[in-house]
Scaffold this active site. Structure first.
Site, mmCIF file in Angstrom:
data_model
loop_
_atom_site.group_PDB
_atom_site.id
_atom_site.type_symbol
_atom_site.label_atom_id
_atom_site.label_comp_id
_atom_site.label_asym_id
_atom_site.label_seq_id
_atom_site.Cartn_x
_atom_site.Cartn_y
_atom_site.Cartn_z
ATOM 1 N N SER A 159 11.376 74.216 61.028
ATOM 2 C CA SER A 159 11.865 74.398 62.404
ATOM 3 C C SER A 159 11.580 73.155 63.232
ATOM 4 O O SER A 159 10.441 72.684 63.289
ATOM 5 C CB SER A 159 11.169 75.582 63.077
ATOM 6 N N GLU A 242 -0.134 81.498 63.302
ATOM 7 C CA GLU A 242 1.281 81.842 63.442
ATOM 8 C C GLU A 242 1.447 83.352 63.577
ATOM 9 O O GLU A 242 2.255 83.844 64.362
ATOM 10 C CB GLU A 242 2.033 81.328 62.211
ATOM 11 N N GLU A 375 7.925 92.305 54.357
ATOM 12 C CA GLU A 375 7.437 92.875 53.083
ATOM 13 C C GLU A 375 6.084 92.267 52.723
ATOM 14 O O GLU A 375 5.170 92.956 52.265
ATOM 15 C CB GLU A 375 8.453 92.606 51.957
HETATM 16 C C1 LIG Z 1 13.536 81.252 61.845
HETATM 17 C C2 LIG Z 1 12.745 80.696 60.705
HETATM 18 C C3 LIG Z 1 11.924 79.620 60.909
HETATM 19 C C4 LIG Z 1 11.199 79.082 59.847
HETATM 20 N N1 LIG Z 1 10.434 77.991 60.084
HETATM 21 C C5 LIG Z 1 9.744 77.442 59.069
HETATM 22 C C6 LIG Z 1 8.991 76.252 59.284
HETATM 23 O O1 LIG Z 1 8.964 75.704 60.395
HETATM 24 N N2 LIG Z 1 8.322 75.712 58.244
HETATM 25 C C7 LIG Z 1 8.324 76.279 57.004
HETATM 26 O O2 LIG Z 1 7.654 75.761 56.120
HETATM 27 N N3 LIG Z 1 9.051 77.398 56.755
HETATM 28 C C8 LIG Z 1 9.765 77.988 57.753
HETATM 29 N N4 LIG Z 1 10.533 79.098 57.523
HETATM 30 C C9 LIG Z 1 10.625 79.606 56.169
HETATM 31 C C10 LIG Z 1 9.906 80.934 55.949
HETATM 32 O O3 LIG Z 1 8.517 80.751 55.930
HETATM 33 C C11 LIG Z 1 10.438 81.521 54.634
HETATM 34 O O4 LIG Z 1 11.815 81.783 54.821
HETATM 35 C C12 LIG Z 1 9.713 82.791 54.257
HETATM 36 O O5 LIG Z 1 8.400 82.521 53.847
HETATM 37 C C13 LIG Z 1 10.453 83.559 53.140
HETATM 38 O O6 LIG Z 1 10.706 82.731 52.055
HETATM 39 P P1 LIG Z 1 12.170 82.604 51.407
HETATM 40 O O7 LIG Z 1 13.144 82.346 52.504
HETATM 41 O O8 LIG Z 1 12.087 81.647 50.299
HETATM 42 O O9 LIG Z 1 12.508 84.064 50.884
HETATM 43 P P2 LIG Z 1 11.981 84.705 49.525
HETATM 44 O O10 LIG Z 1 10.531 84.451 49.382
HETATM 45 O O11 LIG Z 1 12.875 84.284 48.414
HETATM 46 O O12 LIG Z 1 12.191 86.258 49.809
HETATM 47 C C14 LIG Z 1 13.461 86.900 49.697
HETATM 48 C C15 LIG Z 1 13.239 88.390 49.923
HETATM 49 O O13 LIG Z 1 12.383 88.916 48.900
HETATM 50 C C16 LIG Z 1 11.249 89.564 49.471
HETATM 51 N N5 LIG Z 1 10.064 89.294 48.677
HETATM 52 C C17 LIG Z 1 9.697 88.124 48.107
HETATM 53 N N6 LIG Z 1 8.515 88.256 47.463
HETATM 54 C C18 LIG Z 1 8.125 89.553 47.644
HETATM 55 C C19 LIG Z 1 6.977 90.294 47.234
HETATM 56 N N7 LIG Z 1 5.987 89.747 46.517
HETATM 57 N N8 LIG Z 1 6.904 91.600 47.604
HETATM 58 C C20 LIG Z 1 7.895 92.184 48.333
HETATM 59 N N9 LIG Z 1 9.006 91.510 48.750
HETATM 60 C C21 LIG Z 1 9.120 90.213 48.407
HETATM 61 C C22 LIG Z 1 11.096 88.926 50.847
HETATM 62 O O14 LIG Z 1 10.413 89.796 51.743
HETATM 63 C C23 LIG Z 1 12.546 88.699 51.248
HETATM 64 O O15 LIG Z 1 13.087 89.878 51.791
HETATM 65 C C24 LIG Z 1 11.280 79.655 58.550
HETATM 66 C C25 LIG Z 1 12.120 80.755 58.344
HETATM 67 C C26 LIG Z 1 12.852 81.266 59.405
HETATM 68 C C27 LIG Z 1 13.753 82.436 59.166
#
Ligand SMILES: Cc1cc2nc3c(=O)[nH]c(=O)nc-3n(C[C@H](O)[C@H](O)[C@H](O)COP(=O)(O)OP(=O)(O)OC[C@H]3O[C@@H](n4cnc5c(N)ncnc54)[C@H](O)[C@@H]3O)c2cc1C
Length: 395
Positions: A159, A242, A375
């Site tokens: 972000s 956070e 989750e």
């Molecule tokens: C508005 C916004 C701002 C952000 N800003 C930043 C930032 O500044 N810096 C940064 O580093 N990141 C940032 N992020 C990233 C954010 O931290 C990740 O999107 C988040 O950790 C989820 O990872 P992913 O998108 O890879 O989804 P995934 O980890 O692939 O998850 C996909 C789905 O599977 C579910 N899931 C995954 N593992 C499990 C489990 N073990 N048990 C149950 N359910 C599970 C998740 O809940 C989700 O619904 C941002 C995201 C958003 C939306």
């Protein structure tokens, strides 16, 4: 601070808000360019700083020192007077500052905390294409070479990276170690050679976050936060802030901005002269939401005031805030009716609270993802808070 002192403080903040919050900022920030947004945010930060309101949660020696009761009053009054939010400085004043205060060296604190007050912008470089919820799977590497690390890899969803001066970076320093043990926490100058930032264009047309590509980026070893290979532990400081500290302000915004607007929207008569508030089901829903917001505000104040919070307390607050935000903006979108669907732009500098209910509802879904999805928060609450059996690991 006595009740009388707190009342005096409230009166001071109110007077300041009336004198300093620009009444036309929402109009000016609607359709603003990126450069106008940054200039406005920087100027607003300095305005707040001049009054001692920019970093109330920092220790006194660094320019903060307000009690939780004072911070609550401050955030409440800023929200009630519809002040812009410090969107651009958010990671700097919360994530970066908390991490440096908890785990940084004196030199790192002296270098960066005054710089943050002068407007240094930070980004959080944690997530990667294959490391989000499973953050410890990150693959960016930092190889030690003399008195520096050479970093290669890719970050995503960062972000505000397009405007950032500095980055909180997690990188793998020991590929052979179990995945949580081989990670180090580094401070990276975003202007270093080899750093390339590519904004991600969203469906809404905004570019809130970016990809960061890292190609042989040299980071001085003095920028290591905490011991080498112990970055996972340091990262918990960042994530704890956070999920927890940032919520005090956000809960007050929800109560004094979002909920107030919702009541106003419900009281507004439609073409037939009746208002949604005439319907007892609407009144009941508002009562439920107000109870929830009041509960959330109490939870946040308790969390921030607690020197030794429970292992899942911040997760409870983050989960509750983000899901309540969805319920509230969903109700706002229903009350506002079809006309709300035609609003396509909202003011920058407002955070989620633009009052354009459909846009705010869509935006509210963001909050259940960063800092750990709902989750993941539920797993933390179950496992660490309630002591339930751990989630089985995939083989
Ligand atoms: C508005 C916004 C701002 C952000 N800003 C930043 C930032 O500044 N810096 C940064 O580093 N990141 C940032 N992020 C990233 C954010 O931290 C990740 O999107 C988040 O950790 C989820 O990872 P992913 O998108 O890879 O989804 P995934 O980890 O692939 O998850 C996909 C789905 O599977 C579910 N899931 C995954 N593992 C499990 C489990 N073990 N048990 C149950 N359910 C599970 C998740 O809940 C989700 O619904 C941002 C995201 C958003 C939306």
């Amino acid at each position: 601070m006595s009740a009388a002192d707190l009342a005096d403080f409230r009166a001071d903040v109110r007077a300041w808000c009336r004198a300093h919050i620009p009444s036309d900022w929402r109009a000016a920030q609607t359709g603003a360019t990126d450069a106008e947004f940054v200039a406005f945010q920087q100027a607003w930060f300095q305005e707040l700083r001049g009054a001692g309101y920019a970093v109330p949660h920092w220790p006194a020696e660094w320019g903060g020192g307000m009690s939780v009761a004072q911070q609550t009053v401050l955030y409440r009054e800023l929200a009630a007077h519809d002040a812009p939010r410090l969107v651009l400085a958010f990671v700097a004043i919360h994530h970066a500052a908390a991490t440096l205060l908890a785990a940084g060296t004196d030199a790192q604190r002296e270098r960066h905390l005054p710089a943050i007050l002068d407007g240094e912008i930070w980004v959080q470089g944690f997530s990667e294409p294959d490391a989000g919820s499973d953050l410890a799977a990150l693959r960016t590497t930092a190889r030690r070479q003399g008195d520096a690390y050479v970093v290669n890899g890719q970050k995503v969803w960062a972000s505000g990276a397009a405007h950032a001066d500095q980055c909180l970076l997690l990188a793998r320093t020991d590929p052979a170690a179990p995945k949580r043990r081989g990670i180090s926490y580094l401070l990276m100058d975003m202007r270093s050679p080899g750093v390339e930032v590519r904004p991600i264009r969203q469906a809404t047309g905004e570019s809130h976050f970016c990809e960061i590509f890292l190609d042989d980026v040299v980071i001085p070893a003095g920028n290591l936060v905490g011991p080498e290979h112990d970055g996972w532990r340091v990262a918990q400081e960042t994530l704890g802030t956070e999920r927890g500290m940032t919520m005090l302000e956000l809960a007050e915004r929800l109560g004094n901005g979002g909920f107030r607007w919702l009541v106003e929207a419900c009281a507004r008569p439609g073409r037939d002269g009746t208002a949604p508030l005439d319907d007892s089901r609407v009144r009941d829903r508002l009562a439920e939401l107000e109870t929830e917001v009041t509960g959330l505000r109490a939870l946040c104040a308790d969390l921030v005031a607690n020197d030794a919070p429970g292992p899942a307390d911040a997760s409870i607050v983050k989960l509750y805030y983000s899901e309540l935000l969805q319920r509230m903006t969903d109700f706002g979108a229903q009350i506002a009716g079809p006309a709300a669907h035609t609003v396509l732009r909202k003011p920058l500098s407002s955070g989620w609270e633009s009052g354009a209910w459909v846009l705010d509802f869509v935006g509210s879904w963001e909050w259940t993802i960063p800092g750990g999805t709902s989750e993941i928060q539920r797993s933390i609450i179950g496992e660490r808070g309630l002591g339930l059996p751990r989630e089985p690991k995939a083989v």
